[in-house]
Design a protein around this motif. Sequence first.
Motif, mmCIF file in Angstrom:
data_model
loop_
_atom_site.group_PDB
_atom_site.id
_atom_site.type_symbol
_atom_site.label_atom_id
_atom_site.label_comp_id
_atom_site.label_asym_id
_atom_site.label_seq_id
_atom_site.Cartn_x
_atom_site.Cartn_y
_atom_site.Cartn_z
ATOM 1 N N ARG A 186 0.867 -1.151 -0.049
ATOM 2 C CA ARG A 186 -0.113 0.146 0.370
ATOM 3 C C ARG A 186 1.058 1.025 -0.007
ATOM 4 O O ARG A 186 0.624 2.331 -0.768
ATOM 5 C CB ARG A 186 -0.937 0.089 1.707
ATOM 6 C CG ARG A 186 -2.379 -1.040 1.305
ATOM 7 C CD ARG A 186 -2.560 -1.316 2.401
ATOM 8 N NE ARG A 186 -2.054 -2.082 2.926
ATOM 9 C CZ ARG A 186 -1.676 -2.158 4.929
ATOM 10 N NH1 ARG A 186 -1.988 -0.974 5.438
ATOM 11 N NH2 ARG A 186 -1.090 -3.049 4.915
ATOM 12 N N THR A 187 2.468 0.738 0.945
ATOM 13 C CA THR A 187 2.416 2.770 1.383
ATOM 14 C C THR A 187 3.853 2.817 -0.501
ATOM 15 O O THR A 187 3.401 3.626 -0.820
ATOM 16 C CB THR A 187 3.407 2.356 1.788
ATOM 17 O OG1 THR A 187 2.304 2.191 3.101
ATOM 18 C CG2 THR A 187 4.203 3.137 2.758
ATOM 19 N N THR A 188 3.912 2.084 -1.099
ATOM 20 C CA THR A 188 5.029 1.449 -2.081
ATOM 21 C C THR A 188 3.931 2.176 -3.503
ATOM 22 O O THR A 188 4.441 3.104 -3.674
ATOM 23 C CB THR A 188 5.101 0.009 -2.850
ATOM 24 O OG1 THR A 188 6.457 -0.215 -1.349
ATOM 25 C CG2 THR A 188 6.392 0.386 -4.073
ATOM 26 N N ALA A 241 -1.948 8.195 6.588
ATOM 27 C CA ALA A 241 -3.375 7.984 7.199
ATOM 28 C C ALA A 241 -3.454 6.610 8.226
ATOM 29 O O ALA A 241 -4.263 5.793 8.566
ATOM 30 C CB ALA A 241 -4.555 8.159 7.034
ATOM 31 N N ASP A 242 -2.304 5.825 7.960
ATOM 32 C CA ASP A 242 -1.484 4.634 8.653
ATOM 33 C C ASP A 242 -2.012 4.372 9.715
ATOM 34 O O ASP A 242 -0.791 5.064 10.640
ATOM 35 C CB ASP A 242 -0.985 3.950 8.482
ATOM 36 C CG ASP A 242 -1.214 2.130 8.639
ATOM 37 O OD1 ASP A 242 -1.309 2.003 9.735
ATOM 38 O OD2 ASP A 242 -0.658 1.716 7.572
ATOM 39 N N VAL A 243 -2.868 3.936 10.907
ATOM 40 C CA VAL A 243 -3.507 4.503 12.391
ATOM 41 C C VAL A 243 -2.480 3.546 12.483
ATOM 42 O O VAL A 243 -2.685 3.494 14.402
ATOM 43 C CB VAL A 243 -4.644 4.282 12.664
ATOM 44 C CG1 VAL A 243 -5.682 5.874 12.205
ATOM 45 C CG2 VAL A 243 -5.916 2.905 12.217
ATOM 46 N N GLY A 279 2.535 5.053 10.930
ATOM 47 C CA GLY A 279 2.911 5.663 9.152
ATOM 48 C C GLY A 279 4.470 5.737 9.632
ATOM 49 O O GLY A 279 5.217 5.755 10.195
ATOM 50 N N VAL A 280 4.391 5.337 7.733
ATOM 51 C CA VAL A 280 6.375 5.241 7.237
ATOM 52 C C VAL A 280 6.708 6.078 6.245
ATOM 53 O O VAL A 280 7.252 5.910 6.316
ATOM 54 C CB VAL A 280 6.732 3.840 7.461
ATOM 55 C CG1 VAL A 280 5.684 3.024 8.515
ATOM 56 C CG2 VAL A 280 5.769 3.152 5.842
ATOM 57 N N VAL A 281 5.509 6.984 5.867
ATOM 58 C CA VAL A 281 5.849 7.287 4.670
ATOM 59 C C VAL A 281 6.987 8.494 5.303
ATOM 60 O O VAL A 281 8.162 8.997 3.811
ATOM 61 C CB VAL A 281 4.559 8.301 4.227
ATOM 62 C CG1 VAL A 281 4.288 9.501 2.934
ATOM 63 C CG2 VAL A 281 3.396 7.235 4.014
ATOM 64 N N VAL A 288 -4.295 8.618 0.070
ATOM 65 C CA VAL A 288 -3.777 8.632 1.150
ATOM 66 C C VAL A 288 -3.712 7.255 1.315
ATOM 67 O O VAL A 288 -4.620 6.531 0.925
ATOM 68 C CB VAL A 288 -5.519 8.706 1.744
ATOM 69 C CG1 VAL A 288 -5.680 8.172 3.624
ATOM 70 C CG2 VAL A 288 -5.831 10.181 1.409
ATOM 71 N N ASP A 289 -2.215 6.837 2.373
ATOM 72 C CA ASP A 289 -2.397 6.226 2.480
ATOM 73 C C ASP A 289 -2.808 5.243 3.663
ATOM 74 O O ASP A 289 -2.818 6.422 4.768
ATOM 75 C CB ASP A 289 -0.371 5.604 2.800
ATOM 76 C CG ASP A 289 -0.420 4.487 2.753
ATOM 77 O OD1 ASP A 289 -0.447 3.842 3.298
ATOM 78 O OD2 ASP A 289 1.317 4.607 3.282
ATOM 79 N N CYS A 290 -3.863 4.140 3.381
ATOM 80 C CA CYS A 290 -4.617 3.759 4.280
ATOM 81 C C CYS A 290 -4.135 3.040 5.104
ATOM 82 O O CYS A 290 -3.403 1.991 4.702
ATOM 83 C CB CYS A 290 -5.778 3.696 4.154
ATOM 84 S SG CYS A 290 -6.635 5.077 3.276
#
Length: 430
Positions: free
Chosen positions: A166-168, A189-191, A194-196, A273-275
């Motif tokens: 997802r993040t990639t 928005a990874d609850v 987050g690693v972005v 949005v990275d979820c």
Amino acid sequence: MALQVFTAVTGAGWESELVGALDRDAHGVTVVRRCVDVAELLAAAATGTGQAALLSAELRRLDGEAVSRLHAAGVAVVGLVEPGDELAVQRLRQLGVAQVLPADADPEVIAAALREAVAGVPDAGRDVADPRAALPAPAEPEPALARPGGRGRVVAVWGPTGAPGRTTVAVGLADEAARLDVATLLVDADVYGGVVAQVLGLLDESPGLAGAARLAGTGMLDAAALTRLAWAVRPGLRVLTGLARADRWPELRPSAVGTVLEEARRLADLTVVDCAFNVEDDEELSFDTAAPRRNGATLAALEQADTVLCVTGADPVALQRCVRALDQLREALPDVEPVLVVNQLRRGPVPGDPREEVAAALDRFTGRRPRSFLPADRRATDAALATGRTLAEVAPGSPLRAELRALAADLAGVRAPAAGRRRLRDRRAG
Ligand SMILES: Nc1ncnc2c1ncn2[C@@H]1O[C@H](COP(=O)(O)OP(=O)(O)O)[C@@H](O)[C@H]1O
Ligand SMILES: [Mg+2]
């Protein structure tokens, strides 16, 4: 039967007169409790003895969370402002109060607004407050930094557990869209942490999304504030970083995340949005309907997005997880139609031609055909991770990058460069 109303309009000279008139005359309204502050109002709402609350903009500690909790308790909210105080009107709307009236309105008009609000109140216990209710009135002037003309698109990048990528995909799409001259905002928005920021090599000391959500909760978020909170990685690419610590998830209130994304539409042509993966409704895990919900922010983002991508891996275990995750998504948000993106496609884990096998399996078990296939390219992703840079920078000629660029162009509605376009056309024909 008369409408049972709580009031919390202290601090203003007109309070007792207004409440008295409302109560006394035949407006079909009974004031069951006059509350002095937000705490008392929330406690009263929890008793279930009233259907609506009349509150003033000046009420101390009034924030989006309080309004969400009133709605969650099945209590409709009508706001009162000093006549002519447009800022207060805007602030109440941003907190999720749809009905706002000047305090000198006729009691009859206020009673009618209370009845109307009750007719439109969200179901009790649903905290994924309709973010559209938090929209500033459309006639409001655009803030100075807002993009001219219209609303940007929101794309949520979601997918099952198991790190399908997802993040990639989110980082790649945002980077490629920005390179195609689309003003882009990437939101982490990874609850579950987050690693972005780390992936992009940013020093994560910024308040990021949590800071924006906090401002949204107080009704103070506008395009200028959002611009300050986001990193400008390049002129066309901004990043709202995520939770540096996973245990800070309660800072991402669902209604506030909805408001942030609404504001993002004014700032950027495309918001990616990275979820997080989890869409289980925490409400079913807890009987306390006012308790914070970890997955609420994910649900709010998915609900608000124009497009939801479901990123899946391409091996049998990942595909199985994808099928289950899509079931859960359908249960949680039946109206969301996710777009499938198969990532890490490679020969080996499935027999025969991986692309055909994976497409056939997904079709059989989910009734969906993938929109996009992204090849596995460990060398490219490792080079990006090792240097905190993007695929366009470390592996500009890689097929993985080319597919991400084509998908980004597709999602942003712009022309892809020639190579990407040909690929896209072939895919559609095939
Ligand atoms: N197409 C790909 N080819 C090779 N490695 C990939 C690909 N997509 C993702 N990865 C790698 O897989 C790991 C998990 O990806 P990530 O994007 O962090 O997943 P998620 O956000 O879903 O947890 C990372 O090490 C990432 O570099
Ligand atoms: Mg991730």
